[in-house]
Design an enzyme around this catalytic site. Structure first.
Site, short mmCIF file in Angstrom:
data_model
loop_
_atom_site.label_atom_id
_atom_site.label_comp_id
_atom_site.label_asym_id
_atom_site.label_seq_id
_atom_site.Cartn_x
_atom_site.Cartn_y
_atom_site.Cartn_z
N ASP A 149 70.33 -60.35 -18.07
CA ASP A 149 69.54 -60.99 -19.16
C ASP A 149 68.70 -59.98 -19.93
O ASP A 149 67.49 -60.16 -20.11
CB ASP A 149 68.64 -62.11 -18.59
CG ASP A 149 69.44 -63.31 -18.08
OD1 ASP A 149 70.58 -63.50 -18.54
OD2 ASP A 149 68.90 -64.06 -17.26
N MET A 153 66.77 -77.19 -28.74
CA MET A 153 67.57 -77.42 -27.52
C MET A 153 66.66 -77.71 -26.33
O MET A 153 65.59 -77.14 -26.20
CB MET A 153 68.41 -76.15 -27.25
CG MET A 153 69.27 -76.22 -26.03
SD MET A 153 68.42 -75.76 -24.52
CE MET A 153 68.89 -74.05 -24.33
N ASP A 204 68.59 -65.63 -24.64
CA ASP A 204 68.34 -66.01 -23.24
C ASP A 204 68.20 -64.74 -22.42
O ASP A 204 69.12 -64.32 -21.72
CB ASP A 204 69.49 -66.88 -22.71
CG ASP A 204 69.14 -67.46 -21.35
OD1 ASP A 204 67.97 -67.34 -20.94
OD2 ASP A 204 70.03 -68.04 -20.69
N ASP A 258 59.83 -76.31 -17.29
CA ASP A 258 59.08 -75.21 -17.94
C ASP A 258 57.79 -75.78 -18.51
O ASP A 258 56.78 -75.09 -18.67
CB ASP A 258 59.86 -74.60 -19.11
CG ASP A 258 61.15 -73.93 -18.68
OD1 ASP A 258 61.28 -73.59 -17.50
OD2 ASP A 258 62.03 -73.76 -19.56
N HIS A 284 63.38 -76.02 -20.41
CA HIS A 284 63.77 -76.91 -19.31
C HIS A 284 62.64 -77.92 -19.15
O HIS A 284 61.48 -77.59 -19.40
CB HIS A 284 63.85 -76.16 -17.98
CG HIS A 284 64.89 -75.09 -17.92
ND1 HIS A 284 64.64 -73.80 -18.24
CD2 HIS A 284 66.18 -75.14 -17.54
CE1 HIS A 284 65.72 -73.07 -18.07
NE2 HIS A 284 66.69 -73.86 -17.66
N ASP A 286 73.90 -68.19 -26.19
CA ASP A 286 72.87 -67.43 -25.48
C ASP A 286 73.15 -65.94 -25.66
O ASP A 286 74.10 -65.40 -25.07
CB ASP A 286 72.85 -67.79 -23.99
CG ASP A 286 72.08 -69.08 -23.71
OD1 ASP A 286 71.54 -69.68 -24.67
OD2 ASP A 286 72.01 -69.47 -22.53
N HIS A 328 76.88 -63.68 -18.98
CA HIS A 328 77.74 -64.42 -18.06
C HIS A 328 79.22 -64.07 -18.24
O HIS A 328 79.97 -64.05 -17.28
CB HIS A 328 77.53 -65.93 -18.24
CG HIS A 328 76.13 -66.36 -17.91
ND1 HIS A 328 75.72 -67.66 -17.98
CD2 HIS A 328 75.04 -65.64 -17.51
CE1 HIS A 328 74.44 -67.73 -17.63
NE2 HIS A 328 74.01 -66.52 -17.35
N GLU A 385 77.25 -67.33 -22.89
CA GLU A 385 76.19 -66.31 -22.77
C GLU A 385 76.84 -64.94 -22.57
O GLU A 385 77.72 -64.79 -21.72
CB GLU A 385 75.26 -66.64 -21.61
CG GLU A 385 74.26 -65.52 -21.36
CD GLU A 385 73.20 -65.81 -20.32
OE1 GLU A 385 72.64 -66.92 -20.34
OE2 GLU A 385 72.93 -64.91 -19.51
N LYS A 410 79.02 -69.76 -15.91
CA LYS A 410 78.60 -68.51 -15.28
C LYS A 410 79.46 -68.32 -14.04
O LYS A 410 79.72 -69.30 -13.33
CB LYS A 410 77.11 -68.60 -14.90
CG LYS A 410 76.52 -67.31 -14.37
CD LYS A 410 75.01 -67.43 -14.20
CE LYS A 410 74.43 -66.16 -13.62
NZ LYS A 410 72.99 -66.25 -13.42
N GLU A 465 77.32 -74.55 -20.30
CA GLU A 465 77.21 -73.10 -20.13
C GLU A 465 77.85 -72.66 -18.82
O GLU A 465 77.50 -73.15 -17.75
CB GLU A 465 75.72 -72.71 -20.14
CG GLU A 465 75.47 -71.23 -19.95
CD GLU A 465 74.00 -70.87 -20.09
OE1 GLU A 465 73.20 -71.72 -20.55
OE2 GLU A 465 73.64 -69.73 -19.75
N ASP A 490 73.20 -60.97 -13.00
CA ASP A 490 72.89 -61.45 -14.35
C ASP A 490 71.61 -60.78 -14.86
O ASP A 490 70.51 -61.15 -14.46
CB ASP A 490 72.70 -62.97 -14.27
CG ASP A 490 72.50 -63.63 -15.61
OD1 ASP A 490 72.88 -63.04 -16.64
OD2 ASP A 490 71.97 -64.75 -15.63
C1 GLT Z 1 68.61 -69.76 -16.40
C2 GLT Z 1 70.00 -69.23 -16.64
C3 GLT Z 1 70.39 -69.30 -18.07
C4 GLT Z 1 70.50 -70.69 -18.59
C5 GLT Z 1 69.20 -71.40 -18.59
C6 GLT Z 1 69.41 -72.82 -19.02
S1 GLT Z 1 68.34 -71.28 -17.12
O1 GLT Z 1 67.66 -68.87 -16.89
O2 GLT Z 1 70.06 -67.89 -16.16
O3 GLT Z 1 71.56 -68.61 -18.32
O4 GLT Z 1 70.92 -70.62 -19.92
O5 GLT Z 1 69.43 -73.70 -17.96
MN MN Z 2 71.95 -65.08 -17.83
MN MN Z 3 71.92 -68.78 -20.48
#
Ligand code: GLT
Ligand code: MN
Ligand code: MN
Length: 400
Positions: free
Chosen positions: A267, A98, A301, A67, A64, A255, A230, A227, A193, A191, A265
């Site tokens: 991750d 990216m 991600d 970041d 980002h 992702d 998501h 993702e 979510k 993306e 979420d």
């Molecule tokens: C954030 C989010 C991710 C996205 C990122 C890109 S930022 O961490 O949870 O799923 O991919 O903006």
């Molecule tokens: Mn996520």
């Molecule tokens: Mn993501």
């Protein structure tokens, strides 16, 4: 940094550049804070992250704007930071495939960026995106991801969702025309979510993003960035989402991570939950059923458990890549398993030569109308999916 020694004898799962494995600065740079607790690790800087990822064998690093460049940074400070980052990229050979814009962290975006009811905030979101895309181009990025974390609502009393949906479209159209006018050849990857941090988020699934793309001024420039977490949060199938995107030639980025269904979420490290789901996803990405392989970057991600020190973060990163490679090998052995081939062949056979009449013409409609079908007989056949699925499990477990 110590080397990965969980399986020191086995070199075949080492990441290679052409695997195109990438991580975000925000992923391995995540210091382990959560809404209930402070960070558990020192924050490492972008240059340290680049070197760490290179040692792990990653291909690239994504970011980002904020970041790398803290919000509100001066032009001079920005140049110095970008300069050091570029030097680290040069030293390590890491790419930046990216770039994305942080349109969710600053309080100004508390009620959305592209979907804020305030046109001044929408304009600021565009300005921030333009600056971030310019920096991405400077670093060599070919794909721009848009994740609209704040583009949603807790209550529908505040704005009409049809307005919000239209404003989001206006923003993506604006930026795609602007990129085109700059002469840049970039792809946008949208993306989805379902919720978090907002109560509900507009365009909550990859499927809804795919339809949204078909309504844009430059649909050819836009694809999706599905993702795992998501799609899984609401219990949907990541495999189906990715398949729909691939079939439409719209899988521009991905992702990879892991998630328990129905949670926030999470991750998590790729493959650490729902190993069978991860297996069928990798099988899709690696090419199967006569469809080509996905050739873009594979972005993890995710972030390490809060229990980890920095060493654990690198274990996490290596684990993501290693699991992907192990699953790719298992997918290949499953696809080439003679028994799998035999069952699939049998289930797909066209003994009465009927596939030719399934696309519409007046003659085919007549042939279908007058066909002598035998549903009783057709329903008798067992499809052997129990056997197929068990064979998949046996491959994953390494017993076959
Ligand atoms: C954030 C989010 C991710 C996205 C990122 C890109 S930022 O961490 O949870 O799923 O991919 O903006
Ligand atoms: Mn996520
Ligand atoms: Mn993501």
């Amino acid at each position: 940094m110590r080397t990965y020694n969980l399986y020191p004898m086995n070199e075949m799962y080492q990441p290679e550049k052409n695997d195109k494995f990438t991580f975000g600065l925000w992923t391995v740079g995540n210091p382990g804070g959560d809404p209930f607790g402070l960070p558990t690790r020192e924050k490492i800087n972008p240059v340290q992250i680049v070197h760490g990822l290179a040692e792990c064998g990653a291909y690239g690093v994504n970011l980002h704007d904020n970041d790398l460049i803290p919000f509100g940074c001066s032009q001079k400070e920005k140049q110095a930071v970008v300069g050091k980052f570029k030097e680290a990229l040069k030293e390590t050979g890491l790419k930046v495939p990216m770039a994305t814009t942080n349109l969710f962290h600053h309080p100004v975006f508390k009620d959305g960026a592209f979907t804020s009811s305030n046109p001044e905030i929408r304009a600021f979101a565009l300005q921030k995106s333009m600056q971030s895309i310019s920096m991405g181009v400077e670093l060599g990025a070919e794909t721009i991801v848009f994740w609209g974390g704040r583009e949603g609502a807790e209550t529908d009393s505040g704005k009409d969702p049809r307005d919000a949906i239209g404003w989001y479209r206006d923003a993506i159209n604006f930026l795609s025309h602007w990129v085109n006018d700059q002469g840049w050849n970039l792809k946008f990857a949208l993306e989805a979510k379902p919720n978090e941090p907002r109560g509900d988020i507009y365009y909550p699934t990859t499927g809804s993003m795919l339809h949204f793309i078909s309504t844009l001024d430059k649909p050819e420039m836009c694809g999706v960035n599905p993702e795992v977490a998501h799609e899984n949060m609401t219990g949907l199938s990541m495999v189906f989402a990715v398949a729909q995107a691939m079939e439409a030639s719209k899988l521009f980025h991905i992702d990879l991570n892991a998630q328990k269904i129905g949670r926030y979420d999470q991750d998590l490290r790729f493959g650490s939950e729902d190993i069978k789901g991860a297996f069928f996803l990798v099988r899709l990405l690696e090419g199967c059923g006569g469809y080509p392989k996905y050739d873009g970057p594979k972005h993890f991600d995710a972030h390490a458990y809060r229990t980890e020190s920095q060493e654990g973060v690198w274990d996490f990163a290596k684990g993501c890549m290693r699991t992907y490679k192990m699953l790719a090998e298992k997918a290949n052995s499953f696809n080439n398993d003679p028994e799998v081939k035999e069952i699939l062949l049998k289930n797909h056979s066209d003994s009465n030569n009927l596939s030719g009449i399934l696309s519409y013409s007046k003659e085919n409609a007549e042939a279908i109308r007058s066909m002598n079908a035998n549903p009783e007989k057709l329903s008798k056949a067992g499809l052997q999916y129990e056997k197929l699925d068990q064979i998949a499990v046996e491959h994953i477990m390494g017993t076959r």
